[in-house]
Design a protein around this motif. Structure first.
Motif, PDB file in Angstrom:
ATOM      1  N   VAL A  59       0.845  -1.202   0.000  1.00 14.18           N
ATOM      2  CA  VAL A  59       0.000   0.000   0.000  1.00 14.18           C
ATOM      3  C   VAL A  59       0.876   1.246   0.000  1.00 14.18           C
ATOM      4  N   ALA A  60       1.874   1.261   0.874  1.00 19.11           N
ATOM      5  CA  ALA A  60       2.766   2.422   0.954  1.00 19.11           C
ATOM      6  C   ALA A  60       3.495   2.646  -0.370  1.00 19.11           C
ATOM      7  N   ALA A  61       3.950   1.560  -0.986  1.00 18.53           N
ATOM      8  CA  ALA A  61       4.658   1.689  -2.259  1.00 18.53           C
ATOM      9  C   ALA A  61       3.735   2.221  -3.350  1.00 18.53           C
ATOM     10  N   GLY A  62       2.515   1.703  -3.391  1.00 12.25           N
ATOM     11  CA  GLY A  62       1.565   2.150  -4.408  1.00 12.25           C
ATOM     12  C   GLY A  62       1.211   3.611  -4.262  1.00 12.25           C
ATOM     13  N   ILE A  63       0.982   4.049  -3.017  1.00 16.10           N
ATOM     14  CA  ILE A  63       0.646   5.451  -2.783  1.00 16.10           C
ATOM     15  C   ILE A  63       1.833   6.347  -3.088  1.00 16.10           C
ATOM     16  N   SER A  64       3.004   5.933  -2.639  1.00 21.47           N
ATOM     17  CA  SER A  64       4.194   6.750  -2.843  1.00 21.47           C
ATOM     18  C   SER A  64       4.553   6.902  -4.310  1.00 21.47           C
ATOM     19  N   ASP A  65       4.410   5.805  -5.071  1.00 17.76           N
ATOM     20  CA  ASP A  65       4.848   5.809  -6.470  1.00 17.76           C
ATOM     21  C   ASP A  65       3.827   6.397  -7.429  1.00 17.76           C
ATOM     22  N   GLN A  66       2.524   6.180  -7.144  1.00 22.49           N
ATOM     23  CA  GLN A  66       1.550   6.447  -8.188  1.00 22.49           C
ATOM     24  C   GLN A  66       0.366   7.307  -7.772  1.00 22.49           C
ATOM     25  N   SER A  67       0.273   7.682  -6.522  1.00 22.05           N
ATOM     26  CA  SER A  67      -0.898   8.435  -6.070  1.00 22.05           C
ATOM     27  C   SER A  67      -0.589   9.922  -6.025  1.00 22.05           C
ATOM     28  N   ASN A  68      -1.638  10.738  -6.152  1.00 24.66           N
ATOM     29  CA  ASN A  68      -1.480  12.185  -6.024  1.00 24.66           C
ATOM     30  C   ASN A  68      -1.850  12.638  -4.617  1.00 24.66           C
ATOM     31  N   ARG A 101     -15.179   0.979 -11.288  1.00 28.80           N
ATOM     32  CA  ARG A 101     -14.182   2.030 -11.480  1.00 28.80           C
ATOM     33  C   ARG A 101     -12.995   1.822 -10.538  1.00 28.80           C
ATOM     34  N   LEU A 102     -13.285   1.397  -9.305  1.00 30.61           N
ATOM     35  CA  LEU A 102     -12.202   1.143  -8.352  1.00 30.61           C
ATOM     36  C   LEU A 102     -11.320  -0.010  -8.825  1.00 30.61           C
ATOM     37  N   TYR A 103     -11.928  -1.062  -9.363  1.00 32.53           N
ATOM     38  CA  TYR A 103     -11.143  -2.196  -9.873  1.00 32.53           C
ATOM     39  C   TYR A 103     -10.203  -1.735 -10.987  1.00 32.53           C
ATOM     40  N   ARG A 104     -10.724  -0.926 -11.910  1.00 32.41           N
ATOM     41  CA  ARG A 104      -9.883  -0.449 -13.013  1.00 32.41           C
ATOM     42  C   ARG A 104      -8.760   0.445 -12.491  1.00 32.41           C
ATOM     43  N   ARG A 105      -9.073   1.249 -11.489  1.00 31.54           N
ATOM     44  CA  ARG A 105      -8.046   2.126 -10.915  1.00 31.54           C
ATOM     45  C   ARG A 105      -6.961   1.293 -10.237  1.00 31.54           C
ATOM     46  N   HIS A 106      -7.372   0.279  -9.482  1.00 28.55           N
ATOM     47  CA  HIS A 106      -6.402  -0.594  -8.820  1.00 28.55           C
ATOM     48  C   HIS A 106      -5.551  -1.353  -9.825  1.00 28.55           C
ATOM     49  N   ALA A 107      -6.144  -1.710 -10.957  1.00 24.83           N
ATOM     50  CA  ALA A 107      -5.396  -2.467 -11.967  1.00 24.83           C
ATOM     51  C   ALA A 107      -4.183  -1.696 -12.474  1.00 24.83           C
ATOM     52  N   ALA A 108      -4.257  -0.376 -12.394  1.00 24.40           N
ATOM     53  CA  ALA A 108      -3.146   0.457 -12.857  1.00 24.40           C
ATOM     54  C   ALA A 108      -2.084   0.665 -11.787  1.00 24.40           C
ATOM     55  N   VAL A 109      -2.381   0.234 -10.550  1.00 23.38           N
ATOM     56  CA  VAL A 109      -1.439   0.411  -9.443  1.00 23.38           C
ATOM     57  C   VAL A 109      -0.620  -0.870  -9.298  1.00 23.38           C
ATOM     58  N   ALA A 110       0.539  -0.883  -9.908  1.00 25.07           N
ATOM     59  CA  ALA A 110       1.427  -2.037  -9.867  1.00 25.07           C
ATOM     60  C   ALA A 110       2.850  -1.550 -10.080  1.00 25.07           C
ATOM     61  N   CYS A 127       0.896  -5.379  -6.539  1.00 25.10           N
ATOM     62  CA  CYS A 127      -0.289  -5.051  -7.329  1.00 25.10           C
ATOM     63  C   CYS A 127      -1.446  -4.781  -6.382  1.00 25.10           C
ATOM     64  N   ALA A 128      -2.177  -3.709  -6.623  1.00 25.06           N
ATOM     65  CA  ALA A 128      -3.274  -3.337  -5.726  1.00 25.06           C
ATOM     66  C   ALA A 128      -4.437  -4.310  -5.790  1.00 25.06           C
ATOM     67  N   ASN A 129      -4.606  -5.006  -6.918  1.00 24.98           N
ATOM     68  CA  ASN A 129      -5.728  -5.942  -7.065  1.00 24.98           C
ATOM     69  C   ASN A 129      -5.354  -7.358  -6.623  1.00 24.98           C
ATOM     70  N   GLU A 130      -4.510  -7.470  -5.615  1.00 27.82           N
ATOM     71  CA  GLU A 130      -4.131  -8.770  -5.076  1.00 27.82           C
ATOM     72  C   GLU A 130      -5.023  -9.067  -3.868  1.00 27.82           C
ATOM     73  N   VAL A 131      -5.489 -10.303  -3.749  1.00 23.76           N
ATOM     74  CA  VAL A 131      -6.508 -10.645  -2.759  1.00 23.76           C
ATOM     75  C   VAL A 131      -6.083 -10.308  -1.338  1.00 23.76           C
ATOM     76  N   ASN A 132      -4.866 -10.694  -0.949  1.00 22.72           N
ATOM     77  CA  ASN A 132      -4.451 -10.481   0.431  1.00 22.72           C
ATOM     78  C   ASN A 132      -4.340  -8.998   0.771  1.00 22.72           C
ATOM     79  N   ALA A 133      -3.851  -8.201  -0.169  1.00 23.58           N
ATOM     80  CA  ALA A 133      -3.756  -6.759   0.066  1.00 23.58           C
ATOM     81  C   ALA A 133      -5.145  -6.136   0.155  1.00 23.58           C
ATOM     82  N   LEU A 134      -6.038  -6.529  -0.749  1.00 26.97           N
ATOM     83  CA  LEU A 134      -7.412  -6.032  -0.705  1.00 26.97           C
ATOM     84  C   LEU A 134      -8.098  -6.417   0.599  1.00 26.97           C
TER      85      LEU A 134
END
Length: 325
Positions: A59-68, A101-110, A127-134
């Motif tokens: 989660v931290a990596a995804g937010i740091s790398d790709q979130s605004n 829309r959330l699924y598509r957004r998560h698909a881009a977070v990798a 990947c944000a759409n991984e079961v354990n992370a979700l």
């Protein structure tokens, strides 16, 4: 265990197959979900939920790398609450639309892990759409909502907690989490959450600490986070993670948090529903009452909670009925 589009659609089929509630929603006025999630008090746990999520290195990596999140932290807050509240209080079509829309957004977070953290080695894929992370993100919302509710209101009894978890398992389908991967009952859910909190899966990275510091220091916000809120967040966060995030919690913070809880327990239950319940809940009540447009007061309240006057409709286009009364 990446959630494929086929698996995600199976999850949505479980939502479609569930009995419709009053007003066409997945949940309704008699649900434990509405009982808990309508309370503005759940915001008391928002900081805790965020930190629990950030403690997962993916989660931290995804937010740091790709979130605004730093460019527009208030906008991220609004988008997150719009999604969660639309799932809980919107019509079934609205809930499914925001889920897609959330699924598509998560698909881009990798991406790749920038450093080794716990069991996740540097360079490994996330990947944000991984079961354990979700599943972990969903669990932080469930556990913290109950904690915040019980902080200022009479605690839910065992039967109410069980009913809440049963409903939240259905809500998890909107995140793309297969029912078979979830704890079967409330006790099993508590055991899962406790095990996760003590496991090295939750390892606070330098990126997570930086995100937390920048948010709670107020450097990225349009307003400073109140001292009492930071203190309360530190108090209700598990000690291991509080120390890992370097959150101050000395005598001054303890006094501030305890004083805040005393006042909230005294004042909050006496608030009128217009102030005590979140805007999307009031919008849902208006829908059930046959009102095509929520009252002006509700639309204004929605702007505070979700950044727009109404929950996003199934079409995905934000309608603006502000010109109407």
């Amino acid at each position: 265990m990446i959630v494929s589009e086929t698996e995600f659609e199976r999850c949505l089929d479980a939502v479609r197959a569930a009995p419709a509630a009053s007003g066409g929603g997945t949940f309704g006025p008699d649900s434990a979900t509405w009982q808990v999630n309508r309370e503005a008090a759940i915001f008391l746990g928002a900081g805790r939920a965020l930190l629990l999520q950030l403690a997962h290195p993916w989660v931290a990596a995804g937010i740091s790398d790709q979130s605004n999140v730093f460019a527009d932290p208030l906008g991220r807050f609004h988008r997150t609450f719009n999604i969660v509240f639309t799932m809980a209080f919107g019509t079934r079509d609205q809930a499914i639309a925001v889920a897609q829309r959330l699924y598509r957004r998560h698909a881009a977070v990798a991406g790749e892990m920038p450093e080794t953290a716990g069991p996740f080695v540097q360079g490994s894929h996330y990947c944000a759409n991984e079961v354990n992370a979700l599943r972990w993100v969903h669990s932080t919302l469930v556990e913290t909502a109950i904690m915040a509710h019980d902080l200022v209101l009479p605690p839910l009894d065992d039967a109410e907690r069980e009913r809440y978890w049963t409903e939240e398992k259905l809500l998890a389908s909107l995140f793309g989490i297969p029912q078979g991967t979830l704890p079967p009952d409330w006790c099993a859910f508590q055991a899962y959450a406790a095990e996760m909190i003590e496991s090295d899966v939750l390892t606070v990275t330098s990126a997570a600490r930086d995100i937390a510091h920048r948010i709670f220091s107020g450097h990225t916000m349009r307003f400073a986070v109140p001292f009492w809120y930071r203190a309360l967040t530190a108090q209700i966060l598990p000690e291991r993670l509080r120390l890992a995030f370097d959150l101050p919690f000395g005598a001054a913070e303890q006094r501030s948090a305890e004083r805040a809880v005393r006042w909230l327990r005294r004042i909050y239950p006496a608030l009128p529903d217009r102030l005590r319940t979140v805007g999307p809940y009031q919008e849902a009540q208006a829908r059930i009452n046959g009102e095509p447009v929520p009252p002006l007061a509700t639309r204004l309240l929605n702007r505070a909670w979700i950044g727009q006057p109404v929950m996003t409709p199934a079409s995905g286009r934000s309608r603006n009925p502000s010109a109407q009364n």
